[in-house]
Design an enzyme around this catalytic site. Structure first.
Site, mmCIF file in Angstrom:
data_model
loop_
_atom_site.group_PDB
_atom_site.id
_atom_site.type_symbol
_atom_site.label_atom_id
_atom_site.label_comp_id
_atom_site.label_asym_id
_atom_site.label_seq_id
_atom_site.Cartn_x
_atom_site.Cartn_y
_atom_site.Cartn_z
ATOM 1 N N ARG A 82 50.288 47.569 0.731
ATOM 2 C CA ARG A 82 50.641 46.301 0.101
ATOM 3 C C ARG A 82 51.388 46.592 -1.191
ATOM 4 O O ARG A 82 50.860 47.255 -2.076
ATOM 5 C CB ARG A 82 49.376 45.479 -0.182
ATOM 6 C CG ARG A 82 49.649 44.192 -0.924
ATOM 7 C CD ARG A 82 48.467 43.760 -1.749
ATOM 8 N NE ARG A 82 48.913 43.134 -2.981
ATOM 9 C CZ ARG A 82 48.087 42.751 -3.931
ATOM 10 N NH1 ARG A 82 46.772 42.926 -3.794
ATOM 11 N NH2 ARG A 82 48.566 42.209 -5.018
ATOM 12 N N HIS A 126 54.161 39.197 -7.896
ATOM 13 C CA HIS A 126 53.030 39.827 -8.586
ATOM 14 C C HIS A 126 53.353 39.857 -10.075
ATOM 15 O O HIS A 126 53.437 40.894 -10.705
ATOM 16 C CB HIS A 126 52.769 41.234 -8.044
ATOM 17 C CG HIS A 126 51.392 41.754 -8.372
ATOM 18 N ND1 HIS A 126 50.526 42.259 -7.419
ATOM 19 C CD2 HIS A 126 50.722 41.839 -9.540
ATOM 20 C CE1 HIS A 126 49.390 42.645 -8.006
ATOM 21 N NE2 HIS A 126 49.486 42.396 -9.292
ATOM 22 N N GLU A 171 47.161 36.507 -6.931
ATOM 23 C CA GLU A 171 46.248 35.962 -7.931
ATOM 24 C C GLU A 171 46.855 34.817 -8.764
ATOM 25 O O GLU A 171 46.955 34.898 -10.005
ATOM 26 C CB GLU A 171 45.760 37.078 -8.854
ATOM 27 C CG GLU A 171 45.054 38.170 -8.099
ATOM 28 C CD GLU A 171 44.236 39.073 -8.982
ATOM 29 O OE1 GLU A 171 44.393 39.029 -10.214
ATOM 30 O OE2 GLU A 171 43.421 39.820 -8.441
ATOM 31 N N ASN A 292 40.954 39.449 -3.594
ATOM 32 C CA ASN A 292 40.810 40.522 -4.581
ATOM 33 C C ASN A 292 39.468 40.333 -5.268
ATOM 34 O O ASN A 292 39.118 39.196 -5.642
ATOM 35 C CB ASN A 292 41.909 40.441 -5.646
ATOM 36 C CG ASN A 292 43.283 40.746 -5.090
ATOM 37 O OD1 ASN A 292 43.417 41.141 -3.935
ATOM 38 N ND2 ASN A 292 44.309 40.590 -5.915
ATOM 39 N N TYR A 294 36.580 42.401 -8.065
ATOM 40 C CA TYR A 294 36.125 43.542 -8.854
ATOM 41 C C TYR A 294 34.691 43.373 -9.308
ATOM 42 O O TYR A 294 33.882 44.289 -9.225
ATOM 43 C CB TYR A 294 37.054 43.762 -10.056
ATOM 44 C CG TYR A 294 38.430 44.190 -9.615
ATOM 45 C CD1 TYR A 294 39.427 43.248 -9.321
ATOM 46 C CD2 TYR A 294 38.734 45.532 -9.424
ATOM 47 C CE1 TYR A 294 40.678 43.638 -8.881
ATOM 48 C CE2 TYR A 294 39.997 45.937 -8.991
ATOM 49 C CZ TYR A 294 40.954 44.976 -8.715
ATOM 50 O OH TYR A 294 42.195 45.363 -8.278
ATOM 51 N N GLU A 351 42.509 43.870 -2.812
ATOM 52 C CA GLU A 351 42.270 44.647 -4.030
ATOM 53 C C GLU A 351 40.780 44.807 -4.262
ATOM 54 O O GLU A 351 40.046 43.811 -4.242
ATOM 55 C CB GLU A 351 42.846 43.954 -5.272
ATOM 56 C CG GLU A 351 44.270 44.218 -5.541
ATOM 57 C CD GLU A 351 44.739 43.604 -6.841
ATOM 58 O OE1 GLU A 351 43.998 43.650 -7.846
ATOM 59 O OE2 GLU A 351 45.842 43.033 -6.840
HETATM 60 C C1 GCO Z 1 44.781 42.039 -11.014
HETATM 61 C C2 GCO Z 1 46.043 42.529 -10.494
HETATM 62 C C3 GCO Z 1 46.249 44.014 -10.578
HETATM 63 C C4 GCO Z 1 45.389 44.747 -11.595
HETATM 64 C C5 GCO Z 1 44.080 45.187 -10.985
HETATM 65 C C6 GCO Z 1 43.188 45.864 -12.013
HETATM 66 O O1 GCO Z 1 43.900 41.720 -10.214
HETATM 67 O O2 GCO Z 1 44.694 41.926 -12.232
HETATM 68 O O3 GCO Z 1 46.264 42.137 -9.154
HETATM 69 O O4 GCO Z 1 47.592 44.042 -10.936
HETATM 70 O O5 GCO Z 1 46.064 45.894 -12.048
HETATM 71 O O6 GCO Z 1 43.383 44.084 -10.513
HETATM 72 O O7 GCO Z 1 42.980 44.982 -13.085
#
Ligand code: GCO
Length: 445
Positions: A82, A126, A171, A292, A294, A351
Site C-alpha cells: 500500500r 495521504h 485517515e 488503521n 495503534y 496500518e
Molecule cells: C497515521 C498515518 C501514518 C503515520 C503512522 C504512525 O496514521 O498517522 O497514516 O502516516 O506515520 O500512523 O503514526
C-alpha cells in the site's frame, strides 16, 4: 509471547493478504525534482516547524531507490504493498497541467511491483495536498470535490490497467481534526472543520464514481483510523469529551460513506453544509473498509478548544510503547469486532505498527524485540477477532521503512527496515525477518 514465537493465524482466511504500507510524503523525497509542485507539508516544513527542523525533501529517497525497496518487499514475501500517490507530483498545481515525469515515476513503481508479484494498493490522498489548492481554501472549498474527482480521473485512467485496489483517503478524520496545526494557523472555527469534513466525504463519493467508471473490476475503499476514545478520569466532563471525540475520530466518515447519514451528535453542526442530494453523493458502494489502529486514546475535557477535548493522561500502569502509545491488543480485537458489526464490510488492516527509537548495536544489527512482541500480540488479537466472525481479509504493517513521521520528523521509527538517513542505506531489523517468517508460516497453513 517470546519474540521468536509466532502468533496463531489459524482463524484467518486461506486467501488472507499480508502486506506493508507507506505514504508518498513520508518516504519519496525528491520534493523539487522532475516538476513536482509543493504540498502543504513542504510549505509547513520550510517554516522550520517540524522537530529538528526536519523536512520531506529527502526522506528515504524512495523516488530514486524504489527498486531496492520493492526488492525488500519481495524478500519479506508480502503479497501487497500500500502506497500513496503524491498529488502535487502529478498535478503540480493540483489541477490543470499534468506533470508527465511524475506519472512516469508511478508507472515504474507499479511495473516493478507487478514484476515482483506484489499487488499495488494505491491510496489517492495521504495528506500531501498541493499548496496551490490550499491557497484556494483547500478542503474548506466545495470546489475541492471537483479538483479531487479530476485528479482521480487522471490516476484511474493512467494506472487502472495495472492497479485494481484503490483507497480514496488515508485517515480523513485525522487530517481533518489535526491538520489545522499545519502552518500553525490559529485553530480554525468548528464551522470550517464541519465544512471540510463534508467536502472530504463528498470527494470520497465522487472518486468512487470515477474509479467505478474508469476501472472495471476495481476494488475500492477508504482507510479510516479506528481507535476507542476513553475518558482520562471518572469526571463526567471527560466522558462527554471522550464520546464527542470518539464520534469525530471514528464515525464522522464511515457513517456517511457506508450508511448515508452523519452521527446524530454532529448533525446540527454539519447540516448547514449539506446540500440536497449530498448524502447520496457520499454514500457510494465500496468494497471494503481500511482499518488503521495503534492504540486507544485517553481524552479529557478542554473547554474553549475546538470540539472541547484534549488528550488526557494515560492511567498509571498502562503499558506504553517508547513513544507513549498505550499497548492494548484487546482494544484492537474489540475495535475489529465493532467495525465489523457496525458496517458489515470486509476489513483490511492497512496500518498497525510500533513506534520507537531504534538504534543499531555495536555489530550494526537493529534488534527490535519489543516491536516483534507488539506485532505478535496484535496479530494474535486480529486472529481472535476473526475467530468471532469479523471478516478480516488482510494485514499491512506500518511500515516497510523508517520514514518521516509528520510533526516528529525522523525522530520516531516505525519501520521493519532501519533507514540510516545519512547514507540512506536500508538495514532489515529483526522484526523484518520475524514478519517474513510469519507470512511464510501463515501462507503454508
Ligand atoms: C497515521 C498515518 C501514518 C503515520 C503512522 C504512525 O496514521 O498517522 O497514516 O502516516 O506515520 O500512523 O503514526
Amino acid at each position: 509471547m517470546p519474540a521468536s514465537e509466532l502468533p496463531s493465524t489459524a482463524n484467518l482466511r486461506p486467501d488472507f493478504i499480508w502486506g506493508v504500507s507507506t505514504s508518498s510524503f513520508q518516504i519519496e523525497g525528491a520534493t523539487r525534482e522532475d516538476g513536482r509542485g509543493p504540498s502543504i507539508w513542504d510549505v509547513y516544513g520550510q517554516k522550520g516547524e517540524i522537530k529538528n527542523h526536519d523536512t520531506g525533501d529527502v526522506a528515504c529517497d524512495h523516488y530514486h531507490r524504489y527498486r531496492e525497496d520493492v526488492a525488500l518487499m519481495k524478500l519479506l514475501g508480502v503479497q501487497a504493498y500500500r502506497f500513496s500517490v503524491a498529488w502535487p507530483r502529478v498535478l503540480p498545481q493540483g489541477r490543470g497541467s499534468v506533470n508527465e515525469p511524475g506519472l512516469l515515476f508511478y508507472d515504474r513503481l507499479i511495473d516493478e511491483l507487478l514484476a515482483a508479484g506484489i499487488e499495488p494498493w494505491l491510496c489517492l490522498y495521504h495528506w500531501d495536498l498541493p499548496q496551490a489548492l490550499e491557497d484556494l481554501g483547500g478542503w474548506m472549498n466545495r470546489e475541492a470535490v471537483t479538483w479531487f474527482a479530476d485528479y482521480t480521473t487522471l490516476i484511474a485512467t493512467r494506472f487502472g490497467d495495472r492497479v485494481k485496489h484503490f483507497a480514496t483517503f488515508n485517515e480523513p478524520s485525522i487530517f481533518n481534526l489535526f491538520s489545522r496545526s499545519i502552518g500553525k494557523r490559529d485553530p480554525t472555527s468548528e464551522d470550517n472543520l464541519h465544512r471540510a469534513i463534508h467536502h472530504v466525504n463528498l470527494a470520497h463519493g465522487a472518486a468512487v464514481d470515477v474509479i467505478r467508471e474508469k476501472v472495471p473490476g476495481a476494488s475500492i475503499g477508504c482507510i479510516h483510523n479506528f481507535q476507542p476514545c476513553w475518558p482520562a478520569s471518572v469526571d463526567e466532563a471527560d466522558a462527554v469529551a471522550a464520546e464527542r471525540l470518539g464520534t469525530y475520530w471514528n464515525w464522522a466518515f464511515p457513517d456517511p460513506q457506508c450508511r448515508g447519514e452523519y452521527p446524530f451528535l454532529m448533525r446540527p453542526a454539519v447540516d448547514p453544509h449539506v446540500q440536497p442530494g449530498d448524502m447520496a453523493r457520499i454514500c457510494r458502494p465500496v468494497d471494503w473498509l481500511g482499518l488503521n489502529h495503534y492504540s486507544p486514546v485517553y481524552v479529557r475535557a478542554q473547554p474553549n478548544s475546538m470540539l472541547g477535548f484534549a488528550f488526557g493522561e494515560k492511567p498509571t500502569g498502562v503499558p506504553l510503547t517508547p513513544i507513549g502509545w498505550p499497548i492494548n491488543p484487546e482494544a484492537f480485537r474489540d475495535t475489529l469486532r465493532t467495525v465489523h458489526e457496525k458496517y458489515g464490510l470486509p476489513i483490511y488492516v492497512l496500518e498497525n505498527g510500533y513506534g520507537s527509537y531504534d538504534k543499531p548495536d555495536e555489530t550494526g544489527a537493529v534488534i527490535d524485540s519489543e516491536r516483534i512482541e507488539f506485532l505478535a500480540a496484535y496479530v494474535g488479537a486480529m486472529n481472535s477477532a476473526a475467530a468471532s466472525g469479523a471478516d478480516i481479509r488482510g494485514y499491512f504493517v506500518w511500515s516497510l521503512l523508517d520514514n518521516f513521521e509528520w510533526e516528529s520528523g525522523y525522530s520516531i521509527r516505525f519501520g521493519l527496515t532501519y533507514v540510516d538517513y545519512a547514507s540512506l542505506r536500508r538495514f532489515p531489523k529483526t522484526s523484518f525477518h520475524w514478519y517474513r517468517d510469519l507470512i511464510k508460516a501463515a501462507r503454508q497453513r
